[in-house]
Scaffold this motif. Structure first.
Motif, PDB file in Angstrom:
ATOM      1  N   SER A  37      56.560  36.137  53.931  1.00 27.78           N
ATOM      2  CA  SER A  37      55.758  37.145  53.609  1.00 27.78           C
ATOM      3  C   SER A  37      56.302  38.571  54.612  1.00 27.78           C
ATOM      4  O   SER A  37      56.862  37.963  55.544  1.00 27.78           O
ATOM      5  CB  SER A  37      54.205  36.918  53.824  1.00 27.78           C
ATOM      6  OG  SER A  37      53.728  36.582  54.922  1.00 27.78           O
ATOM      7  N   LEU A  43      55.900  31.376  52.847  1.00 27.86           N
ATOM      8  CA  LEU A  43      55.064  31.085  51.642  1.00 27.86           C
ATOM      9  C   LEU A  43      55.510  30.086  50.534  1.00 27.86           C
ATOM     10  O   LEU A  43      54.683  29.072  49.908  1.00 27.86           O
ATOM     11  CB  LEU A  43      55.118  32.334  50.605  1.00 27.86           C
ATOM     12  CG  LEU A  43      54.632  33.659  51.463  1.00 27.86           C
ATOM     13  CD1 LEU A  43      54.859  34.695  50.411  1.00 27.86           C
ATOM     14  CD2 LEU A  43      53.158  33.496  51.550  1.00 27.86           C
ATOM     15  N   SER A 116      58.213  41.130  51.513  1.00 27.48           N
ATOM     16  CA  SER A 116      58.346  39.577  51.356  1.00 27.48           C
ATOM     17  C   SER A 116      60.103  39.589  51.291  1.00 27.48           C
ATOM     18  O   SER A 116      60.947  40.407  51.197  1.00 27.48           O
ATOM     19  CB  SER A 116      58.013  39.350  50.197  1.00 27.48           C
ATOM     20  OG  SER A 116      56.794  39.617  50.255  1.00 27.48           O
ATOM     21  N   LEU A 146      54.805  38.530  42.817  1.00 25.69           N
ATOM     22  CA  LEU A 146      54.552  38.134  44.151  1.00 25.69           C
ATOM     23  C   LEU A 146      53.369  39.247  44.733  1.00 25.69           C
ATOM     24  O   LEU A 146      53.724  39.764  45.414  1.00 25.69           O
ATOM     25  CB  LEU A 146      55.779  38.237  45.080  1.00 25.69           C
ATOM     26  CG  LEU A 146      55.662  37.372  46.069  1.00 25.69           C
ATOM     27  CD1 LEU A 146      55.153  36.101  46.035  1.00 25.69           C
ATOM     28  CD2 LEU A 146      56.749  37.395  46.972  1.00 25.69           C
ATOM     29  N   ARG A 151      50.368  35.638  46.995  1.00 22.18           N
ATOM     30  CA  ARG A 151      51.049  35.367  48.369  1.00 22.18           C
ATOM     31  C   ARG A 151      49.816  34.487  49.128  1.00 22.18           C
ATOM     32  O   ARG A 151      50.113  33.371  49.800  1.00 22.18           O
ATOM     33  CB  ARG A 151      51.079  36.491  48.989  1.00 22.18           C
ATOM     34  CG  ARG A 151      52.479  37.104  48.639  1.00 22.18           C
ATOM     35  CD  ARG A 151      52.934  38.062  49.827  1.00 22.18           C
ATOM     36  NE  ARG A 151      52.315  39.292  49.989  1.00 22.18           N
ATOM     37  CZ  ARG A 151      51.972  40.406  49.012  1.00 22.18           C
ATOM     38  NH1 ARG A 151      53.102  40.560  48.190  1.00 22.18           N
ATOM     39  NH2 ARG A 151      51.218  41.306  49.278  1.00 22.18           N
TER      40      ARG A 151
END
Length: 167
Positions: A37, A43, A116, A146, A151
């Protein structure tokens, strides 16, 4: 071979797990993968147990970040921060991807969305253009899903998985 549990995850989270596992399985020479992230938290990562089995089968002495997937996430986050700082200093716009070539392997970092990052550690034998192509495919497929909610879900599933393995 074992796969990370996706039981109880949303379809988007299961799809990301599938995309990541597909990236590792389809591209020769990839040793490990991490999705990080914007604040540097891991993640999603390639299945460590599968990587260990493959490495033991090859009997290669050196095989990637020495510890867990969190080590790769830390390196990816650090390189991401460094390159973002460099792009701001040089005023050339956002960073799209970074590659670090080493004697015994390569590290690729590619921006996914809103900070990210996708990080891939490849062996010395990997074809860098093939890895970069497949990373771009992953980013194209994963970037739009995402979301902050996803997340958060991925982060919680990793925390639950680590708590379960620590027992």
């Amino acid at each position: 071979m074992t796969a990370p549990s996706t039981f109880g995850l949303s379809s988007e989270a299961r799809n990301l797990h599938w995309l990541l596992n597909n990236l590792v399985e389809e591209v020769p020479g990839i040793l490990s993968v991490a999705v990080v992230s914007s604040d540097g938290l891991l993640l999603l990562s390639s299945d460590h147990a599968r990587n260990l089995e493959a490495r033991e089968a090859k009997a290669e002495p050196r095989t990637g970040p020495r510890g867990s997937a969190a080590d790769l996430a830390t390196v990816v986050s650090g390189i991401g921060s460094l390159t973002v700082g460099a792009s701001k200093l040089m005023d050339f716009g956002p960073v799209k991807h970074t590659m670090v070539a080493m004697d015994e392997g390569s590290l690729f970092v590619m921006s996914i969305s809103d900070g990210s990052l996708l990080g891939v550690h490849g062996s010395a034998e990997c074809d860098m253009s093939v890895v970069a192509y497949h990373m771009a495919l992953f980013v194209g497929r994963a970037g739009h899903v995402l979301t902050p909610e996803l997340r958060s879900e991925l982060r919680k599933s990793l925390e639950t998985e680590s708590a379960g393995s620590a027992r």
